[in-house]
Design a protein around this motif. Structure first.
Motif, PDB file in Angstrom:
ATOM      1  N   LEU A   1       0.862  -1.177   0.000  1.00 31.48           N
ATOM      2  CA  LEU A   1       0.000   0.000   0.000  1.00 31.48           C
ATOM      3  C   LEU A   1       0.902   1.232   0.000  1.00 31.48           C
ATOM      4  N   THR A   2       0.757   2.077  -1.010  1.00 33.58           N
ATOM      5  CA  THR A   2       1.604   3.265  -1.139  1.00 33.58           C
ATOM      6  C   THR A   2       0.741   4.519  -1.145  1.00 33.58           C
ATOM      7  N   THR A   3       1.065   5.451  -0.272  1.00 36.06           N
ATOM      8  CA  THR A   3       0.392   6.746  -0.235  1.00 36.06           C
ATOM      9  C   THR A   3       1.177   7.721  -1.096  1.00 36.06           C
TER      10      THR A   3
ATOM     11  N   ASP B   1       2.218  11.382  -1.834  1.00 37.83           N
ATOM     12  CA  ASP B   1       2.313  12.692  -1.189  1.00 37.83           C
ATOM     13  C   ASP B   1       2.170  13.757  -2.274  1.00 37.83           C
ATOM     14  N   THR B   2       1.103  14.547  -2.215  1.00 37.95           N
ATOM     15  CA  THR B   2       0.851  15.549  -3.258  1.00 37.95           C
ATOM     16  C   THR B   2       1.691  16.811  -3.092  1.00 37.95           C
TER      17      THR B   2
ATOM     18  N   GLN C   1       7.457   8.559  -6.945  1.00 42.22           N
ATOM     19  CA  GLN C   1       7.174   8.039  -5.612  1.00 42.22           C
ATOM     20  C   GLN C   1       7.004   6.524  -5.563  1.00 42.22           C
ATOM     21  N   ASP C   2       6.857   5.891  -6.712  1.00 41.15           N
ATOM     22  CA  ASP C   2       6.749   4.431  -6.711  1.00 41.15           C
ATOM     23  C   ASP C   2       7.105   3.891  -8.088  1.00 41.15           C
TER      24      ASP C   2
END
Length: 118
Positions: free
Chosen positions: A4-6, A8-9, A37-38
């Protein structure tokens, strides 16, 4: 490792900065920032945040599939041989492989992207 990856805006780390390729630039002096980010599937699926300042460029997706969610700003995207669509904060869209058109950043735009490469 979590699956699970959040995203960040408003990331605090230094972005990768770039300018459009000369053959893609139509007008203005746009500049780009990317906060990757991923990366998944052997770097074939990339996710992050991208920002562009006002200007107009040729958009050519080739074999890439891209999902975009606009966080802030205003853009017009004109598909070659098709219509022009306007996107602003809260809007989401997909540019499918083979997409060719013009990307106009009218107000500095920030988006979340998910790109799938073959």
């Amino acid at each position: 490792m979590s699956l699970l990856t959040t995203i960040d805006t408003n990331p605090a780390f230094t972005p990768k900065e770039a300018l459009p390729l000369p053959e893609r630039l139509i007008s203005g002096t746009p500049s780009f920032k990317s906060w990757a980010q991923d990366a998944s599937k052997g770097e074939k699926v990339l996710t992050g945040v991208w920002e562009a300042t006002p200007g107009e460029t040729h958009s050519i997706k080739g074999t890439t599939f891209e999902f975009c969610h606009i966080i802030s700003g205003l853009v017009e995207i004109e598909e070659k041989g098709g219509e022009t669509k306007t996107y602003r904060a809260g809007d989401s869209f997909v540019m499918k492989p083979g997409f060719v058109g013009v990307w106009r950043t009218l107000e500095t735009v920030r988006k979340i992207y998910v790109c799938v490469y073959d």
